[in-house]
Design a protein around this motif. Structure first.
Motif, short mmCIF file in Angstrom:
data_model
loop_
_atom_site.label_atom_id
_atom_site.label_comp_id
_atom_site.label_asym_id
_atom_site.label_seq_id
_atom_site.Cartn_x
_atom_site.Cartn_y
_atom_site.Cartn_z
N GLN A 190 21.65 36.21 9.82
CA GLN A 190 22.56 36.20 8.91
C GLN A 190 23.23 34.65 9.38
OE1 GLN A 190 25.48 39.08 8.26
NE2 GLN A 190 24.24 40.91 9.19
N PRO A 191 23.12 33.82 8.15
CA PRO A 191 23.75 32.50 8.43
C PRO A 191 25.29 32.61 8.53
CG PRO A 191 21.83 32.43 6.45
CD PRO A 191 22.16 33.96 6.80
N GLY A 192 25.80 33.41 8.09
CA GLY A 192 27.31 33.59 8.06
C GLY A 192 27.81 33.80 9.38
N HIS A 193 27.00 34.88 10.08
CA HIS A 193 27.09 34.92 11.55
C HIS A 193 27.06 34.01 12.46
CE1 HIS A 193 27.43 39.84 11.15
NE2 HIS A 193 28.58 39.20 10.69
N HIS A 194 25.82 33.08 12.26
CA HIS A 194 25.86 31.82 12.87
C HIS A 194 26.93 30.82 12.87
CE1 HIS A 194 21.50 33.55 13.12
NE2 HIS A 194 21.26 32.54 14.13
N TYR A 244 23.13 32.10 1.80
CA TYR A 244 22.41 33.35 1.62
C TYR A 244 23.07 34.45 2.61
CZ TYR A 244 18.88 30.80 -0.96
OH TYR A 244 18.04 30.20 -1.87
N TYR A 245 23.08 35.79 2.31
CA TYR A 245 23.30 36.63 3.23
C TYR A 245 22.34 36.83 4.39
CZ TYR A 245 24.90 41.47 4.63
OH TYR A 245 25.49 42.34 5.31
N THR A 246 21.07 37.15 4.07
CA THR A 246 20.07 37.30 5.02
C THR A 246 18.79 36.57 4.81
OG1 THR A 246 19.21 39.36 4.03
CG2 THR A 246 20.87 39.33 6.05
N VAL A 247 18.42 35.77 5.79
CA VAL A 247 17.05 35.26 5.61
C VAL A 247 16.15 35.43 6.70
CG1 VAL A 247 18.37 33.28 4.72
CG2 VAL A 247 18.02 33.10 7.06
N GLU A 248 14.79 35.13 6.41
CA GLU A 248 13.82 34.97 7.44
C GLU A 248 14.09 33.84 8.40
OE1 GLU A 248 11.60 37.49 7.71
OE2 GLU A 248 11.30 38.23 5.61
N GLU A 249 13.40 34.10 9.54
CA GLU A 249 12.95 32.75 10.44
C GLU A 249 12.76 31.58 9.65
OE1 GLU A 249 11.63 31.61 14.92
OE2 GLU A 249 10.76 33.55 14.01
N SER A 250 12.15 31.41 8.90
CA SER A 250 11.71 30.22 8.07
C SER A 250 12.83 29.74 7.01
CB SER A 250 10.42 30.65 7.35
OG SER A 250 10.81 31.49 6.23
N GLY A 251 13.87 30.56 6.85
CA GLY A 251 14.85 30.49 5.82
C GLY A 251 14.45 31.07 4.59
N GLU A 252 13.51 31.48 4.45
CA GLU A 252 13.10 32.25 3.00
C GLU A 252 14.25 33.42 3.01
OE1 GLU A 252 11.38 33.34 -0.62
OE2 GLU A 252 11.09 31.58 1.07
N PRO A 253 14.94 33.45 1.71
CA PRO A 253 16.05 34.40 1.68
C PRO A 253 15.43 36.14 1.60
CG PRO A 253 15.76 33.52 -0.42
CD PRO A 253 15.13 32.73 0.71
N ILE A 254 16.14 36.89 2.35
CA ILE A 254 15.81 38.30 2.23
C ILE A 254 16.63 38.89 1.12
CG2 ILE A 254 15.64 40.62 3.36
CD1 ILE A 254 15.20 39.03 5.95
N TRP A 297 39.72 36.02 -3.08
CA TRP A 297 38.11 35.86 -2.75
C TRP A 297 37.41 36.80 -3.19
CZ3 TRP A 297 35.98 31.32 0.41
CH2 TRP A 297 36.79 30.51 0.92
N TYR A 298 36.28 36.71 -4.11
CA TYR A 298 35.58 37.87 -4.41
C TYR A 298 34.72 38.26 -3.23
CZ TYR A 298 36.49 36.39 -9.36
OH TYR A 298 37.18 36.19 -10.54
N GLU A 299 34.14 39.40 -3.17
CA GLU A 299 33.63 39.84 -1.84
C GLU A 299 31.98 39.31 -1.89
OE1 GLU A 299 31.40 43.91 -0.26
OE2 GLU A 299 32.07 43.96 -2.21
N ARG A 300 31.46 39.04 -3.08
CA ARG A 300 30.17 38.66 -3.16
C ARG A 300 29.62 38.22 -4.63
NH1 ARG A 300 26.37 43.04 -4.75
NH2 ARG A 300 27.57 45.00 -5.31
N LEU A 301 28.64 37.47 -4.61
CA LEU A 301 28.12 36.93 -6.05
C LEU A 301 26.53 37.08 -5.88
CD1 LEU A 301 30.33 33.52 -6.07
CD2 LEU A 301 30.92 35.53 -7.27
N THR A 302 25.99 36.92 -7.22
CA THR A 302 24.49 36.86 -7.23
C THR A 302 24.07 35.49 -6.75
OG1 THR A 302 24.47 35.90 -9.35
CG2 THR A 302 24.65 38.34 -9.00
N ARG A 303 22.95 35.24 -6.47
CA ARG A 303 22.41 34.01 -5.96
C ARG A 303 22.82 32.94 -7.10
NH1 ARG A 303 16.47 30.89 -6.23
NH2 ARG A 303 17.23 29.08 -5.24
#
Length: 401
Positions: free
Chosen positions: A248-252, A295-305, A354-360
């Motif tokens: 999770q980039p946000g948690h980092h 993004y919300y979640t990503v792979e170790e490579s940065g590819e979004p989940i 603030w909105y909770e979430r948006l699409t990509r």
């Protein structure tokens, strides 16, 4: 010039979120708060559900309003919520905070470390703001965290237990420990007692150095009961609302923020070094170069989940970049970029919430009308932190605020 490099701009954003909830959030029937507001139109869609985390976060918000010299109603609102937390949410028989209430009746008494951490944060912020009863809540919440959740052999906190404390879940998680660290920092600042900061340091070192060393410096979210990385956790549920697989980039960014705050009380140089590394990882792996936002979640490579953009993640990165900019002005570039994305996409121009979430692509999906809301806690907290940066150094964000 980014208006959010000034006190005036930050105070405006801060006040807008408070005003979105107040005064309609004050529940005069059951006590506590009504926090289930539709994020687009502002109407209340659930006036009865009382979530422990929402209660505690609202106390935090209004206490920060007091500390930021906000309207007098901030004090009254914080006092109102603290009374509800200490009575309706508290279970005196089993000595723990109930997770979910309907009115004042418990409907879910599961003991979550995450919820108890927010009770500690609420008590700390209330005490810091001079709200009566805040100190008592610090002592009560910390006592439960230490006696029921802390595992000395691991130096970390367990995740959840049954209402009578007889059954402890085998799941262990980063999120509960991260927010316990946040609450311990607040308790240490509010009381001046080193024991809270010492425990915060233990969590920080275990997670961001020792456990992260096993995943190339990145922070995994899920663990077994012996604190082994559970790399397959929920891999068949990539869009799990609270425990998704991946990084999770946000948690980092949020951990980076907390390390910066801890570094204000400790001399160890690694704290700021790791804060920079974690923030850099958040934006390198998580920033969407095409549409903007983390993004919300990503792979170790940065590819979004999960490629959705959550408001809390952008707000936490704003707070982290403001704190890092005190030590390295190049982080102001990210501070400005994050604010630009947030003002263009995430902040409702009518209400200031603030909105909770948006699409990509930045569109609004159907809202989640559940009780697990975060009544403005992330933007309010991080606007306040940026204001504190300016209080310490009016030129820290590159503008005379």
């Amino acid at each position: 010039m980014n208006v959010y490099r000034t006190r005036e701009g930050l105070r405006h954003a801060f006040r807008d979120v408070l005003n979105f909830y107040h005064p309609d959030c004050i529940d005069t029937r059951f006590g506590g708060y009504v926090t289930q507001f539709d994020e687009r139109d502002g109407y209340v869609y659930d006036a009865r559900s009382k979530h422990l985390v929402a209660t505690a976060r609202a106390i935090n918000n209004f206490s920060l309003g007091v500390l930021a010299d906000g309207p007098e109603w901030c004090r009254t609102a914080a006092e109102h919520g603290l009374r509800f937390l200490s009575t309706a949410h508290w279970d005196p028989e089993n000595e723990g905070y109930d997770w979910l209430l309907e009115g004042r009746e418990p409907t879910d008494r599961t003991r979550f470390c995450y919820g108890h951490a927010f009770a500690l944060l609420a008590g700390a912020r209330a005490h810091q703001a001079g709200i009566p009863g805040g100190r008592d809540e610090i002592d009560r919440a910390f006592s439960v965290l230490e006696e029921r959740f802390f595992e000395p052999e691991h130096g970390l906190y367990a995740d959840r237990a049954s209402s009578d404390w007889m059954d402890l879940s085998p799941y262990r998680g980063a999120n509960a420990n991260m927010h316990t660290l946040e609450a311990l920092l607040a308790a240490g600042e509010a009381t001046g007692e080193g024991r809270f900061l010492d425990r915060a340091y233990t969590i920080a070192e275990r997670f961001t150095r020792e456990l992260a060393a096993e995943t190339d410096g990145l922070l995994w979210e899920h663990y077994t009961d012996t604190w082994q990385h559970d790399l397959s956790h929920n891999e068949d549920e990539p869009d799990h609302q609270f425990r998704p697989p991946g990084y999770q980039p946000g948690h980092h960014a949020e951990w980076a923020k907390l390390l910066c705050l801890l570094a204000e009380h400790r001399e160890e140089a690694w704290l700021l070094t790791r804060a920079s590394e974690l923030f850099d990882a958040a934006v390198e792996l998580g920033w969407d170069e095409e549409y903007g936002g983390l993004y919300y979640t990503v792979e170790e490579s940065g590819e979004p989940i999960v490629d959705e953009k959550y408001g809390w993640a952008q707000a936490e990165a704003i707070g982290a970049s403001a704190l890092l900019a005190r030590h390295d002005p190049t982080y102001l570039e990210w501070y400005d970029r994050l604010w630009s994305y947030s003002t263009e996409r995430l902040i409702d121009p009518r209400h200031g919430n603030w909105y909770e979430r948006l699409t990509r692509e930045g569109e609004l999906p159907e809202p989640d009308h559940g009780p697990e809301v975060e009544p403005g806690y992330h933007p309010i907290t991080n606007c306040w932190l940026a204001m504190e940066v300016l209080e310490d150094d009016p030129m820290a964000l590159g503008a005379d605020g």
